[in-house]
Design a protein around this motif. Structure first.
Motif, mmCIF file in Angstrom:
data_model
loop_
_atom_site.group_PDB
_atom_site.id
_atom_site.type_symbol
_atom_site.label_atom_id
_atom_site.label_comp_id
_atom_site.label_asym_id
_atom_site.label_seq_id
_atom_site.Cartn_x
_atom_site.Cartn_y
_atom_site.Cartn_z
ATOM 1 N N ARG A 59 -60.271 129.896 91.512
ATOM 2 C CA ARG A 59 -58.971 130.501 91.223
ATOM 3 C C ARG A 59 -58.125 130.601 92.485
ATOM 4 N N VAL A 60 -58.740 131.034 93.578
ATOM 5 C CA VAL A 60 -57.997 131.195 94.829
ATOM 6 C C VAL A 60 -57.501 129.842 95.335
ATOM 7 N N ILE A 61 -58.349 128.823 95.285
ATOM 8 C CA ILE A 61 -57.939 127.487 95.731
ATOM 9 C C ILE A 61 -56.829 126.951 94.833
ATOM 10 N N ASP A 62 -56.963 127.172 93.536
ATOM 11 C CA ASP A 62 -55.937 126.735 92.591
ATOM 12 C C ASP A 62 -54.597 127.389 92.918
ATOM 13 N N TYR A 63 -54.635 128.679 93.200
ATOM 14 C CA TYR A 63 -53.418 129.415 93.545
ATOM 15 C C TYR A 63 -52.798 128.867 94.833
ATOM 16 N N LEU A 64 -53.622 128.619 95.842
ATOM 17 C CA LEU A 64 -53.118 128.108 97.113
ATOM 18 C C LEU A 64 -52.484 126.731 96.948
ATOM 19 N N PRO A 118 -59.331 143.162 94.855
ATOM 20 C CA PRO A 118 -58.901 142.860 96.227
ATOM 21 C C PRO A 118 -60.072 142.500 97.129
ATOM 22 N N GLU A 119 -61.220 143.137 96.909
ATOM 23 C CA GLU A 119 -62.397 142.846 97.728
ATOM 24 C C GLU A 119 -62.873 141.408 97.525
ATOM 25 N N THR A 120 -62.851 140.948 96.272
ATOM 26 C CA THR A 120 -63.276 139.581 95.982
ATOM 27 C C THR A 120 -62.314 138.575 96.602
ATOM 28 N N LEU A 121 -61.011 138.842 96.512
ATOM 29 C CA LEU A 121 -60.030 137.946 97.129
ATOM 30 C C LEU A 121 -60.265 137.852 98.633
ATOM 31 N N SER A 122 -60.471 138.983 99.287
ATOM 32 C CA SER A 122 -60.721 138.982 100.733
ATOM 33 C C SER A 122 -61.982 138.193 101.069
ATOM 34 N N ARG A 123 -63.016 138.359 100.248
ATOM 35 C CA ARG A 123 -64.267 137.625 100.494
ATOM 36 C C ARG A 123 -64.053 136.125 100.407
ATOM 37 N N VAL A 124 -63.320 135.680 99.392
ATOM 38 C CA VAL A 124 -63.084 134.244 99.220
ATOM 39 C C VAL A 124 -62.236 133.691 100.367
ATOM 40 N N LEU A 125 -61.209 134.434 100.776
ATOM 41 C CA LEU A 125 -60.371 133.979 101.884
ATOM 42 C C LEU A 125 -61.186 133.849 103.170
ATOM 43 N N HIS A 126 -62.053 134.814 103.419
ATOM 44 C CA HIS A 126 -62.915 134.733 104.612
ATOM 45 C C HIS A 126 -63.876 133.554 104.503
ATOM 46 N N LEU A 171 -63.289 130.721 102.934
ATOM 47 C CA LEU A 171 -62.509 129.505 103.197
ATOM 48 C C LEU A 171 -62.151 129.394 104.677
ATOM 49 N N MET A 172 -61.950 130.522 105.345
ATOM 50 C CA MET A 172 -61.703 130.496 106.790
ATOM 51 C C MET A 172 -62.946 130.037 107.541
ATOM 52 N N ASP A 173 -64.101 130.542 107.139
ATOM 53 C CA ASP A 173 -65.355 130.144 107.785
ATOM 54 C C ASP A 173 -65.628 128.654 107.608
ATOM 55 N N GLU A 174 -65.174 128.108 106.478
ATOM 56 C CA GLU A 174 -65.375 126.678 106.200
ATOM 57 C C GLU A 174 -64.269 125.819 106.812
ATOM 58 N N LYS A 175 -63.379 126.451 107.605
ATOM 59 C CA LYS A 175 -62.277 125.744 108.268
ATOM 60 C C LYS A 175 -61.321 125.090 107.271
ATOM 61 N N MET A 176 -61.180 125.696 106.102
ATOM 62 C CA MET A 176 -60.257 125.187 105.096
ATOM 63 C C MET A 176 -58.848 125.783 105.285
ATOM 64 N N ILE A 177 -58.800 127.045 105.694
ATOM 65 C CA ILE A 177 -57.525 127.741 105.863
ATOM 66 C C ILE A 177 -57.565 128.594 107.126
ATOM 67 N N ARG A 178 -56.367 129.058 107.529
ATOM 68 C CA ARG A 178 -56.235 130.042 108.597
ATOM 69 C C ARG A 178 -55.233 131.070 108.109
ATOM 70 N N VAL A 179 -55.564 132.342 108.220
ATOM 71 C CA VAL A 179 -54.710 133.416 107.719
ATOM 72 C C VAL A 179 -54.026 134.117 108.878
ATOM 73 N N CYS A 180 -52.696 134.187 108.815
ATOM 74 C CA CYS A 180 -51.907 134.896 109.825
ATOM 75 C C CYS A 180 -50.951 135.834 109.101
ATOM 76 N N ILE A 235 -55.445 124.194 106.278
ATOM 77 C CA ILE A 235 -55.841 123.253 107.330
ATOM 78 C C ILE A 235 -56.423 121.978 106.730
ATOM 79 N N ALA A 236 -57.276 122.139 105.736
ATOM 80 C CA ALA A 236 -57.973 120.997 105.144
ATOM 81 C C ALA A 236 -57.012 120.139 104.324
ATOM 82 N N PRO A 237 -57.225 118.822 104.277
ATOM 83 C CA PRO A 237 -56.430 117.965 103.397
ATOM 84 C C PRO A 237 -56.601 118.400 101.942
ATOM 85 N N THR A 238 -55.594 118.121 101.123
ATOM 86 C CA THR A 238 -55.626 118.532 99.720
ATOM 87 C C THR A 238 -56.860 118.009 99.004
ATOM 88 N N ASP A 239 -57.225 116.741 99.239
ATOM 89 C CA ASP A 239 -58.394 116.155 98.571
ATOM 90 C C ASP A 239 -59.672 116.893 98.958
#
Length: 230
Positions: A154-159, A188-196, A198-207, A214-218
């Motif tokens: 869901r989070v990836i779909d939203y992004l 909110p806790e689940t959303l934060s967990r998923v974002l972290h 994806l950050m650990d996997e170097k897919m996104i960076r949150v500012c 960061i990661a290509p769409t594919d």
């Protein structure tokens, strides 16, 4: 804002582009501009539905209030979209509230003015039916998403959807994170967990309120597909 010409606003709305000059002038006499400051309500749940609205600019949230303080976000209304018309046809009160998330300008179309226009213009009637059908399809897809997708999907779909809508990989969150979580039917806790995650996997960076993809769409879509198997 008060100097904006009402006739030009109406003529530039996709719903009214095919009406005659006479119909436009007649509608203009009954439609009014409504300026709504950030955080102000357009209407509350249970209010009598006496008009439809078109958002000219800004952002409006549709939601259901909760006694626990965490309202359920149903939909975000963006410029060019309408709201409230379904309740006019059903003669029912608004089943949700509408609140401006940014300074917004709306066109308020009284119930009888809209019904008269639909009676006289089959083109507009079809356009409005198409708009309502599109919204219904969106709600069905949301139910499907909540039922069949896990939190990561869901989070990836939203992004991905928000990135495409904003035409950038630097996604600006239009809502606070707790409201994004509500929109995705997550805590909110689940959303934060998923974002972290994806950050650990170097897919996104949150500012702050911006998420840099960061990661290509594919790659992100492949990760989303693999998340369905986990």
């Amino acid at each position: 804002m008060s100097k904006i010409n009402l006739g030009n606003l109406l003529a530039n709305q996709s719903l009214f582009r095919h009406i005659s000059t006479f119909e436009l002038e007649s509608l203009q006499r009954e439609v009014c501009k409504l300026e709504l400051g950030k955080g102000l309500s357009l209407f509350r749940k249970g209010d009598h539905a006496d008009a439809s609205f078109i958002l000219v600019y800004g952002l409006v949230k549709l939601g259901i209030p909760s006694s626990h303080g965490s309202d359920k976000v149903l939909e975000l209304i963006r410029p060019g979209q309408s709201l409230g018309e379904a309740m006019l046809f059903l003669d029912e009160p608004y089943p949700f509230y509408a609140e401006a998330l940014e300074n917004s300008l709306l066109l308020k179309i009284p119930k009888m003015a809209l019904l008269r226009l639909l009676d006289s213009s089959p083109v507009i009637a079809r356009q409005m039916m198409a708009g309502l059908s599109y919204r219904l399809l969106g709600f069905i897809r949301n139910v499907e998403r909540y039922s069949l997708q896990n939190a990561t999907q869901r989070v990836i779909d939203y992004l991905l959807q928000t990135s495409a809508m904003q035409s950038t990989n630097d996604v600006r969150l239009e809502l606070k994170k707790n409201l994004v979580a509500s929109l995705l039917n997550l805590t909110p806790e689940t959303l934060s967990r998923v974002l972290h995650q994806l950050m650990d996997e170097k897919m996104i960076r949150v500012c702050g309120s911006t998420i840099h993809i960061i990661a290509p769409t594919d790659t992100l879509k492949s990760y989303q597909g693999n998340a369905a198997l986990s």
